[in-house]
Design a protein around this motif. Structure first.
Motif, PDB file in Angstrom:
ATOM      1  N   UNK A 315      63.184  -1.626  31.068  1.00  0.00           N
ATOM      2  CA  UNK A 315      63.217  -0.669  31.615  1.00  0.00           C
ATOM      3  C   UNK A 315      64.993  -0.243  31.794  1.00  0.00           C
ATOM      4  N   UNK A 316      65.599  -1.522  33.034  1.00  0.00           N
ATOM      5  CA  UNK A 316      66.937  -1.336  33.132  1.00  0.00           C
ATOM      6  C   UNK A 316      67.949  -1.149  30.895  1.00  0.00           C
ATOM      7  N   UNK A 317      66.741  -0.665  30.245  1.00  0.00           N
ATOM      8  CA  UNK A 317      67.616  -0.922  28.608  1.00  0.00           C
ATOM      9  C   UNK A 317      67.408   0.733  28.407  1.00  0.00           C
ATOM     10  N   UNK A 318      66.471   0.814  28.936  1.00  0.00           N
ATOM     11  CA  UNK A 318      66.091   2.332  28.739  1.00  0.00           C
ATOM     12  C   UNK A 318      65.746   3.660  29.804  1.00  0.00           C
ATOM     13  N   UNK A 319      67.087   3.975  30.191  1.00  0.00           N
ATOM     14  CA  UNK A 319      66.971   4.168  31.679  1.00  0.00           C
ATOM     15  C   UNK A 319      67.400   5.632  31.654  1.00  0.00           C
ATOM     16  N   UNK A 320      66.989   6.191  29.823  1.00  0.00           N
ATOM     17  CA  UNK A 320      67.566   7.823  29.518  1.00  0.00           C
ATOM     18  C   UNK A 320      65.794   8.227  29.644  1.00  0.00           C
ATOM     19  N   UNK A 321      64.363   7.147  29.327  1.00  0.00           N
ATOM     20  CA  UNK A 321      63.041   7.457  29.923  1.00  0.00           C
ATOM     21  C   UNK A 321      62.191   7.638  31.444  1.00  0.00           C
ATOM     22  N   UNK A 322      63.564   7.216  32.479  1.00  0.00           N
ATOM     23  CA  UNK A 322      63.336   7.527  33.587  1.00  0.00           C
ATOM     24  C   UNK A 322      62.634   8.659  33.707  1.00  0.00           C
ATOM     25  N   UNK A 323      63.123  10.109  33.622  1.00  0.00           N
ATOM     26  CA  UNK A 323      62.596  11.515  33.732  1.00  0.00           C
ATOM     27  C   UNK A 323      61.052  11.403  33.521  1.00  0.00           C
ATOM     28  N   UNK A 324      60.819  11.254  31.988  1.00  0.00           N
ATOM     29  CA  UNK A 324      59.685  10.857  31.642  1.00  0.00           C
ATOM     30  C   UNK A 324      58.502  10.172  32.465  1.00  0.00           C
ATOM     31  N   UNK A 325      58.715   8.897  32.383  1.00  0.00           N
ATOM     32  CA  UNK A 325      57.732   8.008  33.393  1.00  0.00           C
ATOM     33  C   UNK A 325      57.630   8.091  34.652  1.00  0.00           C
ATOM     34  N   UNK A 326      58.512   8.928  35.154  1.00  0.00           N
ATOM     35  CA  UNK A 326      59.102   9.331  36.955  1.00  0.00           C
ATOM     36  C   UNK A 326      57.613  10.380  36.999  1.00  0.00           C
TER      37      UNK A 326
END
Length: 502
Positions: A315-326
């Motif tokens: 996950x630390x290599x794709x933090x741009x995905x945080x909003x979608x995951x959250x």
């Protein structure tokens, strides 16, 4: 040979043994398919140039070359054409080489017609008209969320892998979504309507492993009151996922290798083997190659399982995905809790500054815990309780402005407690308000004889001082200590701290 009705799927059989080629053609014709035969690569190439096929079935060794050449040529041309190979009995290495080269699947000599029919049916579900392969769009209900470059590449790779029956080894850190990736491969493949069975190899007692994987006959051992199928039979026609496969004991690895190679299993207490048709997907957070070097994992099983490796990004290599995951996680948590859950100011920035050693699973746990401590479903940065993360202050613009009258009624925000306040007599700060005299904190150079009581005393002392300094304004006391209002209220209840009357 006669052919089946016009418009039926068309299969090309390439084999220099006339008897075997005739047997394969007859079997496929009885399945309602059109069949063309070729005895060598040259004739096969000519037929492929002249006709569109839904499946190619080729022998490994041909008079003018290897069947692998055909596999590679069709793959290089970008044609959505499954190619299966026929290998000699016991030539597991050849089968692995063919699968690595891009073969859809394989059958062994002597050909088992029931296995051949199953393989052909699976291949025809994936068959498409010849031509350039169109990129597959992301499924609307994809289990793998995110639009980062890493996730887009992962989904594209999964779309390709779903068109093959080759064993796949999924690697990645704990919590990175290995089972979700396995389920996605299954859902996009020809076996989507068949069972998907996930097995945690590390959770099965060694004495029960053979019975759990292969099943047993009635009376095979004490307590076997009825016949029971194992994981292989339960997944027949579908996909069997071996999670944490590195935890398998060596004795079981031998039996598993045979079952995968021969595609047959024998129940405990049975005298005959029964065929099974499963696609194997394995997963582990360990380095299997290192396990082989250390003698904890068989090399032959490693090569059998690791035909294609699929690596999941942390996950630390794709933090741009945080909003979608959250968003996806909060929707689920809101449905389970019966109230909407939203992020407060600064929360996303705080999460972006965290390394997530537990990956997406840890993100889920963090949000679930924070929601439990939140006020009315609004998660603040302090609710996250991130270990080792930099504290992120809420932006001033996010705080609504107060009217002049309201501002005058609200005390100024308290300054942080100075370090000296932790060792000064409590009465100077809280004695008058609380009505109870609080002794200074114990000397930290002396080891406590009762650690829980010591920690409770320290926690109580700090809370009382913060409350006294803010004149028992619990909202300001919580801000002073860097915790949420809900956490402060919970700690006050736990320690029996009551707000003084008047």
């Amino acid at each position: 040979m006669s052919s089946s009705p016009r418009g039926s799927p068309r299969v090309l059989v390439v084999d220099d043994e006339d008897d075997l080629r005739d047997l394969l053609e007859i079997t496929l014709l009885k399945m309602g398919l059109d069949v063309d035969g070729a005895a060598d690569l040259a004739r096969a190439r000519a037929l492929l140039a002249a006709h569109d096929y839904d499946l190619v079935l080729t022998d490994m060794r041909l008079p003018d070359g290897l069947g692998l050449e055909l596999v590679r040529e069709i793959g290089a041309a970008g044609r959505n054409l499954p190619v299966a190979v026929v290998t000699a009995f016991g030539s597991a290495e050849n089968a692995v080489v063919a699968l690595k080269a891009g073969a859809f699947d394989y059958v062994t000599k002597p050909v088992q017609l029931d296995q051949l029919r199953l393989m052909v049916q699976s291949a025809l579900k994936l068959a498409a008209p010849a031509g350039p392969a169109a990129p597959r769009a992301e499924p609307v209900d994809s289990r793998l969320k995110g639009q980062s470059a890493a996730m887009q590449a992962l989904r594209a790779q999964i779309a390709r892998l779903a068109r093959s029956m080759a064993p796949i080894a999924i690697t990645g850190e704990s919590g990175s979504g290995k089972e979700l990736a396995a389920r996605e491969i299954h859902a996009q493949g020809a076996r989507a309507d068949k069972p998907f069975i996930a097995v945690n190899c590390g959770a099965i007692p060694e004495a029960l492993m053979e019975a759990e994987f292969f099943g047993y006959r009635k009376g095979a051992f004490t307590g076997a009151a009825d016949e029971r199928d194992g994981f292989f039979q339960a997944a027949n026609g579908g996909t069997l996922m071996l999670d944490e496969v590195a935890d398998l004991p060596l004795a079981m690895q031998v039996k598993l290798l045979r079952a995968i190679q021969e595609r047959r299993v024998r129940k405990i207490g049975a005298t005959a083997e029964e065929p099974v048709d499963v696609r194997i997907v394995s997963a582990t957070h360990q380095d299997l190659a290192r396990c082989v070097e250390q003698g904890r994992f068989r090399q032959d099983l490693f090569y059998r399982l690791n035909v294609i490796e699929l690596s999941l990004p942390p996950l630390r290599d794709r933090l741009d995905d945080l909003p979608v995951l959250i968003d996806a996680i909060l929707v689920r948590l809101s449905a389970a809790g019966g109230q909407p859950a939203v992020l407060g100011p600064g929360v996303l920035d705080a999460l972006r500054g965290y390394s997530f050693p537990g990956n997406v699973r840890e993100l889920e746990n963090i949000l679930e815990r924070a929601l439990a401590f939140s006020n009315d479903g609004v998660i603040d940065a302090a609710d996250l309780a991130l270990k080792g993360a930099k504290r992120v202050e809420a932006p001033a613009a996010a705080v609504p402005a107060l009217s002049a009258a309201a501002s005058a009624a609200v005390p100024a925000a308290p300054a942080p407690l100075p370090d000296a306040a932790l060792s000064m007599p409590a009465g100077a700060q809280a004695g008058e308000r609380s009505g109870e005299r609080m002794p200074p904190l114990p000397d930290l150079s002396v080891l406590p004889s009762n650690l829980p009581a010591y920690l409770e005393r320290v926690e109580r002392e700090i809370l009382l001082r913060a409350l006294a300094q803010t004149q028992y304004n619990r909202t300001q006391a919580a801000q002073l200590l860097g915790i949420s209002f809900r956490q402060l209220r919970y700690q006050m209840q736990k320690l029996g701290i009551q707000e003084p009357e008047g």
